[in-house]
Design an enzyme around this catalytic site. Sequence first.
Site, PDB file in Angstrom:
ATOM      1  N   ASP A 277       0.851  -1.184   0.000  1.00  0.00           N
ATOM      2  CA  ASP A 277       0.000   0.000   0.000  1.00  0.00           C
ATOM      3  C   ASP A 277       0.898   1.249   0.000  1.00  0.00           C
ATOM      4  OD1 ASP A 277      -3.264   0.443   1.546  1.00  0.00           O
ATOM      5  OD2 ASP A 277      -2.154   1.726   0.166  1.00  0.00           O
ATOM      6  N   GLU A 477     -10.673   6.598   4.406  1.00  0.00           N
ATOM      7  CA  GLU A 477      -9.656   6.002   5.279  1.00  0.00           C
ATOM      8  C   GLU A 477      -9.732   6.551   6.703  1.00  0.00           C
ATOM      9  OE1 GLU A 477      -6.528   5.884   1.602  1.00  0.00           O
ATOM     10  OE2 GLU A 477      -5.899   4.977   3.485  1.00  0.00           O
TER      11      GLU A 477
HETATM   12  C1  GLC Z   1      -4.449   4.160  -0.017  1.00  0.00           C
HETATM   13  C2  GLC Z   1      -5.339   2.978   0.305  1.00  0.00           C
HETATM   14  C3  GLC Z   1      -5.425   1.956  -0.791  1.00  0.00           C
HETATM   15  C4  GLC Z   1      -5.226   2.617  -2.143  1.00  0.00           C
HETATM   16  C5  GLC Z   1      -3.824   3.173  -2.184  1.00  0.00           C
HETATM   17  C6  GLC Z   1      -3.525   3.906  -3.497  1.00  0.00           C
HETATM   18  O1  GLC Z   1      -3.739   4.565   1.128  1.00  0.00           O
HETATM   19  O2  GLC Z   1      -5.082   2.287   1.524  1.00  0.00           O
HETATM   20  O3  GLC Z   1      -6.706   1.334  -0.679  1.00  0.00           O
HETATM   21  O4  GLC Z   1      -5.422   1.672  -3.175  1.00  0.00           O
HETATM   22  O5  GLC Z   1      -3.541   4.038  -1.100  1.00  0.00           O
HETATM   23  O6  GLC Z   1      -4.293   5.069  -3.583  1.00  0.00           O
END
Ligand code: GLC
Length: 589
Positions: A277, A477
């Site tokens: 991530d 988030e």
């Molecule tokens: C974010 C998320 C993830 C996402 C990634 C790219 O922090 O946790 O779900 O796909 O970053 O944007």
Amino acid sequence: MVCLAVSGLAAGEEKRVEDLLRQMTLQEKLGQMTQVDLGALKDRTDIARLGLGSVLCGGNTDPENNEPATWRRTVVQCQQLALQSRLGIPLLFGVDAVHGHNNVLGAVIFPHQIGLGATRNPRLVEETARVTAREMLATGIHWAFAPCLAVAQDPRWGRTYESYSDDPELVGQLGAAAVRGLQGGARVRTWRALACAKHYLGDGGTTEGVDQGNTECDEATLRRVHLAPYREAIRAGVGSLMASYSSWNGVKLHGHRYLLTDVLKGELGFEGFVVSDWAAIDQLSPNYKEAIERAITAGVDMVMIPNGPGQPNNYLEFLRLLAELVNEGRVAESRIDDAVRRILRTKVRLGLFERPMTPEGLLSRVGAPEHRAVARQCVRESLVLLKNERGLLPLSKRARHIHLVGQAADDLGLQCGGWTISWQGSTGAVTRAGTTLLQAVRSTVGPRTRVTYSRDLAGGTAADVIVVVLAEPPYAEMMGDRKDLSLSAEQLGLVREARASGRPVVTVLYSGRPLLLGSAWEDSDAFVAAWLPGTEGQGIADVLFGDARPTGRLPRVWPKDPRHLRSSEAAADPMFPRGFGLTYRTRGR
Ligand code: GLC
């Protein structure tokens, strides 16, 4: 008949991957394991110079003007640069297309996954993903960081709306459908696009729903609740997985070799690749080199890096330090080869070597009417009717006067929620195409029906019916983590005022999760949970006026007691059990 190896590749294609791997230098292999956010690429020729494997546009990274044509031009430019590298290995471009191609102006925005969970309709979810792939591919993009397979256990979590359900079986069923819709099915020779099941493992089980927190449970529970949907996604052929920021019993998933390698790649036989991530490996250690060692050794195959030259832990640093780790024997070259093999297999399965660019002339697909029709059907089937005293709903299209109350009644941004155009979403006219509930009601009723609207109750006290629309502000988030799930005093006051007018009151709630309704429950004659419906507000009017019957059923327990919000606790005495939902005895009038 070509025999398909376990990875789904024909024997000849496996050989092609091995031949390519043999030609690659260590630097070229490490380049394939590197994914960089477009915003970090000050000099895009680094894509060619370093042989980068992937570029992403994170939630807040959009090409200038954010138009579909500009997206396509940008993606094509990046791909052309990748093809200029010594071996010309095509790029994988990824975005968070989590409820439609939601970064892009004009794209259809579908209900978030919690609403799709209420539909309990795998065929519709598959169609939704297929449409999303079509809009993505029109802009040149092959990779969606979706579906989220979180089995959210606590609605205090800011990502509850990204989870289909608190029931692992429903999550697995709909997650597999989304994978099929995006990729085209486990047996197809060439995938339509690439899905990314996320966030492995246990992201939705953290204590008190703290985002990126700690999932505390025994292994049997972890497997029963959180691992089960991944079995379904792998059975559906999912080509990539994203590791979770969260921890299991105190150990960060990004450094969890047992779960990332032994369980996922060994026991479950996952043949695709694992992407980290956003800067998530940085959390493994304050020493970036150690963090890299832990993540790659644990089983991360591609690392998502949002930082560029001049910033800490940037992609140049990553490449330099990982090369050091291999040369020092701290990361085995066989681990590197395994990671790169998985990435190359995926690119072969997508047909990227033959067709690195998607066909021209597909941009009219973005926001196409037939796509909006699919989203409207999703909205219809996602609504859950929780209360309908005296059969107030469906409303009459020939009512004399209908009054809508609340900012959310005429606000596309509140209808769509987070991950819409920007990471956190926003209120107002967040995108250029869509229908608010107010617009939808106006286009549904007869010519003699007066439809009025105000943010408060002004002008509505003499209406035949008052429709109060409440909404959570957009969030994504950790920004959506809440300790208190009560409706605000202002929201309760709005419904209370409507009740005091003596007119029948319908309350429609836009939310990413069940909320504690307080007096709004008693003050409403009818109550509809609409989740985060997206751009196609007409689907809500279809149900309110009976052109479609409400068929949605709660995808998760709706808690009653603020002291027992976690599904496992709330289920003992819920406001509503999972599966609850009313319908109409009559059709529309
Ligand atoms: C974010 C998320 C993830 C996402 C990634 C790219 O922090 O946790 O779900 O796909 O970053 O944007």
